[in-house]
Design an enzyme around this catalytic site. Structure first.
Site, PDB file in Angstrom:
ATOM      1  N   PRO A 440       1.814  -7.209  -1.321  1.00 17.76           N
ATOM      2  CA  PRO A 440       1.743  -8.530  -1.946  1.00 17.76           C
ATOM      3  C   PRO A 440       2.148  -8.381  -3.415  1.00 17.76           C
ATOM      4  CG  PRO A 440      -0.456  -7.622  -1.633  1.00 17.76           C
ATOM      5  CD  PRO A 440       0.509  -6.583  -1.156  1.00 17.76           C
ATOM      6  N   ASP A 616       2.250  -4.387  -7.336  1.00 15.46           N
ATOM      7  CA  ASP A 616       1.453  -4.565  -6.121  1.00 15.46           C
ATOM      8  C   ASP A 616       0.134  -5.199  -6.541  1.00 15.46           C
ATOM      9  OD1 ASP A 616      -0.214  -4.254  -3.924  1.00 15.46           O
ATOM     10  OD2 ASP A 616       0.617  -2.287  -3.375  1.00 15.46           O
ATOM     11  N   HIS A 617      -0.055  -6.440  -6.138  1.00 11.55           N
ATOM     12  CA  HIS A 617      -1.225  -7.175  -6.615  1.00 11.55           C
ATOM     13  C   HIS A 617      -2.529  -6.661  -6.013  1.00 11.55           C
ATOM     14  CE1 HIS A 617      -3.068 -10.165  -8.937  1.00 11.55           C
ATOM     15  NE2 HIS A 617      -2.188 -11.131  -8.813  1.00 11.55           N
ATOM     16  N   ARG A 618      -2.431  -5.750  -5.024  1.00 14.67           N
ATOM     17  CA  ARG A 618      -3.661  -5.144  -4.505  1.00 14.67           C
ATOM     18  C   ARG A 618      -4.199  -4.131  -5.495  1.00 14.67           C
ATOM     19  NH1 ARG A 618      -1.277  -2.821   0.951  1.00 14.67           N
ATOM     20  NH2 ARG A 618       0.229  -2.160  -0.614  1.00 14.67           N
ATOM     21  N   VAL A 620      -2.914  -3.884  -8.943  1.00 14.60           N
ATOM     22  CA  VAL A 620      -2.785  -4.283 -10.349  1.00 14.60           C
ATOM     23  C   VAL A 620      -3.093  -5.770 -10.477  1.00 14.60           C
ATOM     24  CG1 VAL A 620      -1.177  -4.457 -12.282  1.00 14.60           C
ATOM     25  CG2 VAL A 620      -0.987  -2.532 -10.699  1.00 14.60           C
TER      26      VAL A 620
END
Ligand code: CAO
Length: 644
Positions: A440, A616-618, A620
């Protein structure tokens, strides 16, 4: 600690037998009974097991050597003085690999016929043969299913008691049999001469016996784990019912599994499940409460349920039984789209399904009473493989079985060529699909004022060129990113597969996306945080040259923490680079351009560099990314901040 010699054991009088394999090497720690060499005559091959546990210190033979009983094989260092056989004595007799029998004093040279009969099947009589898994001439291993029997309550695989070749088969599907009935004759190579006089072997006995599993308590009965052959702490691998379900007598309610066998526990009666007391992963023994059942029709005496399908403890892990040549394969072309609620399959089929990763609830059963046979499983796998391999015809799979491109005949619209993708292009496509779909990601944009940096770089450029170093904005970007990674460690992580942890890296290796003739490749510049811009420029130049010359080794492209993808020399004002998983960040760099910037008094011409940071929004958060970008921007805008 003592030194012992392992010698060739009694091999049935055979002399000068060839060593076809040495299964150990000097330094190996071996166990008692571990195969150390394999011998082969013209009639049989046999493993020679070690009679002692210890460390191999020397091997006295080599492959191709001919040996006889008593010849020295190897020397081992034994830990304790408790040696099972004196060194001078021949080691424990070899067990021919292809004809294992109960008796270990084998004769390697005799072939014998052994009659295999129906073992103790819990007192059941006239049990129907629903499957004959072998044909005459088939070679089977010990533990392979020979036949499957089924009563109205249970089905059971009858495994082969030893390895060998199937001779005459005495029964066929539909026959009814009881304990002691002839199943078939098996030709065992190198059969035990003593054992061959005892020509009848019962197939291994299914350990589960039929015992009452339910206790009457008014209309609601407790259903307990029945006699499972004395096994303790057996794992529940499937709970097939839930509170509120209605079950019919004989329906599987749970499946248990030891390391050697799996068994279905059928409902002793028809009724409605009031509550379930166990769950998958529980360890149970005989008598353990499974569930409360509201029995249909009140308090009739409780039937004795038979645990279905247990492989005996002596059988080796079930292997796929040889498929019957004549058996019509189940039509799996229309694989079940809706998973079946109840799966009926024997332990060998379940084990094979697990090995192959097949969800049995999707396999169309064709066996008696909705049972999934091995042929069904084979047909399902065949259909699945065919579907996968024919996928490109229906839609171009980009290598990964993930989303495909619809197939179209473009020649309808004009002249076309079909060009094969290079290996790198195919791999890139696969990785892109994975990275784009799994990660994501968010992209943030900014512009760095690199006017001072550019002035500084241009001033140095000529001097560096004389040293053979090309000084573009890239080495400055690498250095700045490396420094930003150190200051913002949340960008220097990789998520772990367990979904619960991440790896925090304490090194900073930067990947450089290179548009090479072979495709997009990403060589990695190591420890960029510790190197000067000049050093980085030299190394990056070398890596880029290697990439363009197709000289990169796999190691050159591994271990990256973060990637820089620079399209600055090509053009554009911004793009959204895809995170190069398992890295969690990538910086896209577009073409710097001179823009008017307001300095508080007037517009000033400044060289602005577009930056595009995907992450990667998981791993950061937006805030971390904002800080990273601002930090990076500050470094690039004021070259003095860069530790050159
Ligand atoms: N803005 C303006 N000019 C730039 C620039 C930028 N951001 N980046 C480089 N330039 C200039 C250089 O300074 C050089 O000009 P001078 O010789 O006058 O100094 C010129 O462009 C050519 O540079 P280069 O391409 O030789 O070197 P580089 O270090 O900029 O790039 C490399 C090297 C390997 C990154 C690049 O060649 C490349 O392959 N980029 C493609 C990356 C890619 O395909 N990414 C995938 C995109 S999708 O994720």
């Amino acid at each position: 600690m003592s030194t012992e010699i392992i010698r060739v054991p009694d091999i049935g009088g055979a002399a000068d037998v060839e060593i076809i394999e040495i299964s150990v090497k000097v330094g190996d720690i071996i166990e008692v009974d571990q195969s150390i060499i394999v011998l082969e005559t013209d009639k049989a091959s046999m493993d020679v097991p070690s009679s002692m546990a210890g460390k191999v210190t020397s091997i006295s033979v080599k492959e191709g050597d001919k040996v006889s009983e008593g010849d020295e094989l190897l020397v081992i260092e034994v830990e304790s003085a408790d040696v099972s056989a004196p060194a001078s004595e021949p080691a424990k007799s070899a067990e021919p690999a292809s004809a294992k029998t109960e008796n270990s004093s084998s004769s390697a040279s005799v072939a014998a016929e052994e009659k295999v009969i129906v073992p103790d099947i819990g007192g059941a009589a006239d049990v129907e043969v629903i499957e004959v898994c072998v044909s005459e001439g088939d070679m089977v291993e010990e533990g392979d299913s020979l036949i499957v029997l089924e009563t109205d309550k249970a089905s059971m695989d009858i495994p082969s008691p030893f390895s060998g070749k199937i001779g005459k088969i005495s029964i066929k599907v539909g026959d009814t049999v009881s304990e002691g009935a002839d199943i078939l004759v098996m030709v065992t190579e190198a059969a035990d001469s003593a054992a061959s006089s005892e020509t009848e072997k019962s197939a291994s006995t299914p350990a589960a016996e039929q015992t009452p599993a339910a206790v009457v308590s008014g209309g609601v009965e407790s259903v307990n784990v029945p006699d499972i052959g004395g096994a303790e702490g057996v794992e529940v691998i499937e709970v097939a019912v839930a509170a509120g379900d209605t079950v019919k007598e004989g329906d599987s309610i749970i499946v248990l599994e030891t390391d050697k066998a799996s068994m279905e526990i059928p409902a002793p009666k028809s009724g409605t499940v009031k509550s379930v007391s166990i769950s998958v992963g529980d360890k149970v023994s005989e008598g353990h409460l499974i569930l409360e059942l509201e029995v249909e029709g009140g308090s009739a005496p409780v039937a004795a349920p038979a645990p279905a399908e247990e492989k005996v403890a002596s059988a080796s892990a079930p292997k796929a039984a040889p498929a019957k040549a004549s058996a019509p394969a189940a039509d799996q072309s229309a694989v079940l789209t809706e998973p079946s609620k109840k799966v009926h399959a024997g332990p060998a089929v379940r084990m094979l399904a697990r090995e192959l990763g097949v969800d049995l609830s999707l396999v169309r059963p064709t066996g008696p009473r909705g049972r999934i046979t091995k042929e069904d499983l084979h047909a399902y796998v065949k259909a699945a493989v065919q579907k996968a391999t024919s996928a490109p015809a229906a839609g171009v799979a980009v290598g990964s079985g993930l989303p495909t491109v619809p197939d179209q005949d473009f020649s309808k619209f004009g002249d076309v060529d079909v060009v094969k993708m290079s290996k790198i292009q195919r791999l890139t496509a696969q990785n892109m699909v994975r990275n784009a779909l799994v990660v994501p990601q968010v992209t943030q944009f900014d512009k760095a004022d690199i006017s001072d940096l550019e002035a500084f770089r241009k001033g140095l450029k000529g001097e560096m060129e004389k040293q053979g170093v090309k000084l573009t904005p890239l080495p400055f970007l690498i250095k700045a990113v490396a420094q930003a990674m150190v200051a913002n460690p949340s960008f220097n992580v990789s998520l772990m597969a367990d979904g619960e942890s991440y790896v925090q890296k304490h090194y900073v290796h930067i990947g450089i996306a290179v548009d090479s003739p072979a495709g997009l490749v990403v060589p990695v510049l190591r420890d960029a945080d510790k190197k000067s811009v000049i050093q980085i420029a030299k190394e990056a130049g070398e890596l880029i040259k290697k990439a363009l010359d197709k000289q990169l080794k796999p190691a050159d492209m591994q271990g990256g923490c973060f990637t820089i993808s620079s399209l600055g020399a090509i053009g554009g004002t911004g793009f959204t680079p895809i995170v190069n998983c398992p890295e969690v960040g990538i910086l896209g760099v577009s073409k710097a351009d001179v823009e008017p910037r307001w300095n508080g008094k007037e517009f000033e011409p400044r060289t602005m560099l577009p930056l595009c940071l995907s992450y990667d929004h998981r791993a950061v958060n937006g805030g971390d990314a904002g800080r990273f970008m601002t930090y990076l921007n500050a470094l690039l805008s004021d070259v003095r901040r860069l530790s050159l």
